[in-house]
Design a protein around this motif. Structure first.
Motif, PDB file in Angstrom:
ATOM      1  N   TYR A 209       0.824  -1.210   0.000  1.00 44.68           N
ATOM      2  CA  TYR A 209       0.000   0.000   0.000  1.00 44.68           C
ATOM      3  C   TYR A 209       0.858   1.259   0.000  1.00 44.68           C
ATOM      4  O   TYR A 209       0.616   2.196  -0.772  1.00 44.68           O
ATOM      5  CB  TYR A 209      -0.925  -0.020   1.216  1.00 44.68           C
ATOM      6  CG  TYR A 209      -1.592   1.302   1.492  1.00 44.68           C
ATOM      7  CD1 TYR A 209      -2.598   1.785   0.661  1.00 44.68           C
ATOM      8  CD2 TYR A 209      -1.206   2.083   2.585  1.00 44.68           C
ATOM      9  CE1 TYR A 209      -3.209   3.001   0.902  1.00 44.68           C
ATOM     10  CE2 TYR A 209      -1.816   3.302   2.836  1.00 44.68           C
ATOM     11  CZ  TYR A 209      -2.809   3.759   1.990  1.00 44.68           C
ATOM     12  OH  TYR A 209      -3.396   4.974   2.239  1.00 44.68           O
TER      13      TYR A 209
ATOM     14  N   LYS B  11      -4.711  -0.661  -2.953  1.00 47.04           N
ATOM     15  CA  LYS B  11      -5.344  -0.019  -1.815  1.00 47.04           C
ATOM     16  C   LYS B  11      -5.247  -0.926  -0.594  1.00 47.04           C
ATOM     17  O   LYS B  11      -5.129  -2.143  -0.719  1.00 47.04           O
ATOM     18  CB  LYS B  11      -6.806   0.301  -2.136  1.00 47.04           C
ATOM     19  CG  LYS B  11      -6.964   1.231  -3.342  1.00 47.04           C
ATOM     20  CD  LYS B  11      -8.416   1.503  -3.655  1.00 47.04           C
ATOM     21  CE  LYS B  11      -8.549   2.442  -4.851  1.00 47.04           C
ATOM     22  NZ  LYS B  11      -9.962   2.718  -5.189  1.00 47.04           N
TER      23      LYS B  11
ATOM     24  N   ARG C 130      -6.319  -3.051   2.254  1.00 38.18           N
ATOM     25  CA  ARG C 130      -7.443  -3.889   2.694  1.00 38.18           C
ATOM     26  C   ARG C 130      -6.923  -4.900   3.703  1.00 38.18           C
ATOM     27  O   ARG C 130      -5.713  -5.103   3.836  1.00 38.18           O
ATOM     28  CB  ARG C 130      -8.089  -4.612   1.506  1.00 38.18           C
ATOM     29  CG  ARG C 130      -8.735  -3.685   0.479  1.00 38.18           C
ATOM     30  CD  ARG C 130      -9.466  -4.496  -0.585  1.00 38.18           C
ATOM     31  NE  ARG C 130     -10.168  -3.639  -1.537  1.00 38.18           N
ATOM     32  CZ  ARG C 130      -9.643  -3.170  -2.649  1.00 38.18           C
ATOM     33  NH1 ARG C 130      -8.387  -3.467  -2.953  1.00 38.18           N
ATOM     34  NH2 ARG C 130     -10.357  -2.401  -3.455  1.00 38.18           N
TER      35      ARG C 130
ATOM     36  N   GLU D  50      -9.655   0.978   3.063  1.00 37.48           N
ATOM     37  CA  GLU D  50     -10.759   1.154   2.137  1.00 37.48           C
ATOM     38  C   GLU D  50     -12.068   1.292   2.917  1.00 37.48           C
ATOM     39  O   GLU D  50     -12.191   0.824   4.059  1.00 37.48           O
ATOM     40  CB  GLU D  50     -10.856  -0.050   1.192  1.00 37.48           C
ATOM     41  CG  GLU D  50      -9.907   0.000   0.013  1.00 37.48           C
ATOM     42  CD  GLU D  50     -10.341   1.059  -0.978  1.00 37.48           C
ATOM     43  OE1 GLU D  50     -11.236   0.812  -1.802  1.00 37.48           O
ATOM     44  OE2 GLU D  50      -9.768   2.165  -0.925  1.00 37.48           O
ATOM     45  N   TYR D  51     -13.049   1.929   2.300  1.00 38.25           N
ATOM     46  CA  TYR D  51     -14.295   2.215   3.012  1.00 38.25           C
ATOM     47  C   TYR D  51     -14.977   0.936   3.497  1.00 38.25           C
ATOM     48  O   TYR D  51     -15.490   0.879   4.622  1.00 38.25           O
ATOM     49  CB  TYR D  51     -15.237   2.997   2.094  1.00 38.25           C
ATOM     50  CG  TYR D  51     -16.561   3.325   2.724  1.00 38.25           C
ATOM     51  CD1 TYR D  51     -16.662   4.307   3.709  1.00 38.25           C
ATOM     52  CD2 TYR D  51     -17.717   2.639   2.355  1.00 38.25           C
ATOM     53  CE1 TYR D  51     -17.874   4.608   4.302  1.00 38.25           C
ATOM     54  CE2 TYR D  51     -18.938   2.938   2.944  1.00 38.25           C
ATOM     55  CZ  TYR D  51     -19.014   3.915   3.906  1.00 38.25           C
ATOM     56  OH  TYR D  51     -20.216   4.208   4.490  1.00 38.25           O
TER      57      TYR D  51
END
Length: 423
Positions: free
Chosen positions: A76, A82, A84, A109-110
């Motif tokens: 990352y 991204k 995770r 991440e969201y």
């Protein structure tokens, strides 16, 4: 970085058996704070404060951490994807690895942030449990002085409302005094109260001043005791809640001193603007409730940790205000002077309309009357909703983390209270 082999152009990170080679220049500005701290180490002692072990001959640093989690984190920070959660790894364990290396929940991440929030809600834990463990006072051994044990017990009683039964009683008494003082302050501003005080030859005012003096005496004694039993006096003065206590207590003593030195009666004093301002500063006593309620503590801690997001939100609003106020002033007043809207005579006046439109308050005291101005007003409202919503996600996740952090702290003290009660 002067520690280690001077001729080595690279260093080796050994994380749970996985070895990674990094150049010294890359190590200096590495995105992970724990890794970049190695560049500033000047002795072996400094190195061992950052990592678990060090091999001088091979210039290799050992970290007893999860190798797979570090691999995901390293990908990352190098920009390869991204962040995770690692497969087949507990969300809380991965989050602890992130905190260890210097990342925060906002880097996830969201979808992973949602999973983390749900997991923390179920388990009532948080990422800084180790830090709280260090903050908790260690049980005093047989060699500890009785006076020190007594001071530690007093400190916990006054600082942690859930640490003991006496602390809960003390917190309840403080809450009662705050509520009584607020009721008296609010009632003293009522016209009926002032009329009754005048008809009763100010005896009602005298009773309210007695109640105020009793409340101030309690708050002053509480503040002095907490200062005496505190471990670090300088740190005590810097704490926000203690500063609020001083702001709430000081105006009363200033008004008393002014009474002594000026010799004015109370009725003339209350007519003075300065004393009225000082008297109204008693409203700060409401913030004292934050010492006893997790919700208010969570709000304060969230604002402290999200100051960057708050600044970003203010910047968004200021930029939008500058743009929309200039355009609205032009459309409503600058193009046609004969049918111009007098409410938009200047850009500062238009700023008021922009801010109440962006926040969807809409008082209706000023509004556009031209068609282009109304179209601009619709765009302004929609833009305000979007701009205000952008930083909310970061603030929300920080609020959830702060809430579980404080709830975990309260649960720990509640367990100690239960043990004390059983004993």
């Amino acid at each position: 970085m002067t520690f280690g082999r001077g001729g080595a152009a690279s260093v080796v990170l050994n994380v749970g058996g996985a070895r990674y080679s990094l150049s010294r220049e890359l190590l200096k500005d590495f995105p992970l704070r724990r890794v970049s701290r190695l560049h500033g180490c000047r002795s072996e002692r400094d190195v061992l404060e950052v990592c678990d072990d060090y091999d001088r001959e091979r210039n290799e640093y050992f970290f007893d951490r999860h190798s797979e989690a570090f691999g995901f984190i390293l990908l990352y920070v190098r920009g390869h994807g991204k962040l995770r959660f690692a497969p087949r790894m507990c969300e809380l364990s991965f989050y602890n690895e992130m905190i260890y290396w210097g990342l925060e929940g906002a880097h996830l991440e969201y979808c992973c942030q949602r999973r983390l929030d749900d997991r923390m809600s179920d388990t009532h834990t948080f990422h800084a449990a180790d830090e709280l463990g260090r903050e908790q006072p260690r049980p005093a051994g047989p060699e500890a002085a009785p006076s020190r044990r007594w001071l530690e017990r007093m400190r916990r009683t006054f600082e942690e409302p859930t640490s003991s039964l006496a602390a809960q009683i003390l917190a309840s008494v403080s809450v009662v005094f705050v509520i009584v003082s607020m009721v008296v302050l609010c009632a003293s501003t009522l016209p009926d109260w002032r009329a009754a005080a005048a008809a009763d030859n100010r005896s009602l005012d005298d009773r309210s001043r007695i109640i105020e003096a009793i409340c101030i005496g309690w708050f002053t004694a509480e503040c002095i005791v907490r200062f005496i039993v505190s471990k670090n006096k300088c740190e005590f003065v810097k704490r926000p809640l203690n500063i609020i206590d001083l702001l709430a207590i000081t105006p009363y003593y200033i008004s008393v001193l002014m009474t002594v030195f000026t010799g004015e009666n109370s009725q003339l004093q209350r007519a003075g603007v300065t004393l009225r301002v000082l008297r109204m500063m008693r409203i700060f006593w409401v913030i004292k409730l934050a010492r006893h309620f997790i919700g208010l503590q969570t709000l304060g801690l969230t604002l402290k940790r999200c100051y960057r997001e708050m600044v970003m939100l203010l910047v968004f609003i200021c930029v939008a205000m500058a743009i929309f106020s200039a355009l609205s002033q032009l459309l409503e007043h600058g193009l046609d002077l004969e049918t111009s809207n007098k409410d938009f005579a200047s850009i500062p006046a238009a700023c008021w309309w922009v801010i109440i439109s962006m926040t969807t308050v809409g008082y209706g005291d000023m509004y556009p009357i031209t068609v282009p101005g109304r179209i601009l007003g619709g765009v302004c409202v929609v833009s305000g909703i979007v701009l205000l919503a952008l930083p909310i996600t970061f603030i929300y996740h920080s609020f959830v983390q702060c809430y579980h952090e404080l709830k975990f702290r309260s649960a720990r003290y509640s367990r100690s209270l239960s043990a004390e009660f059983l004993n």
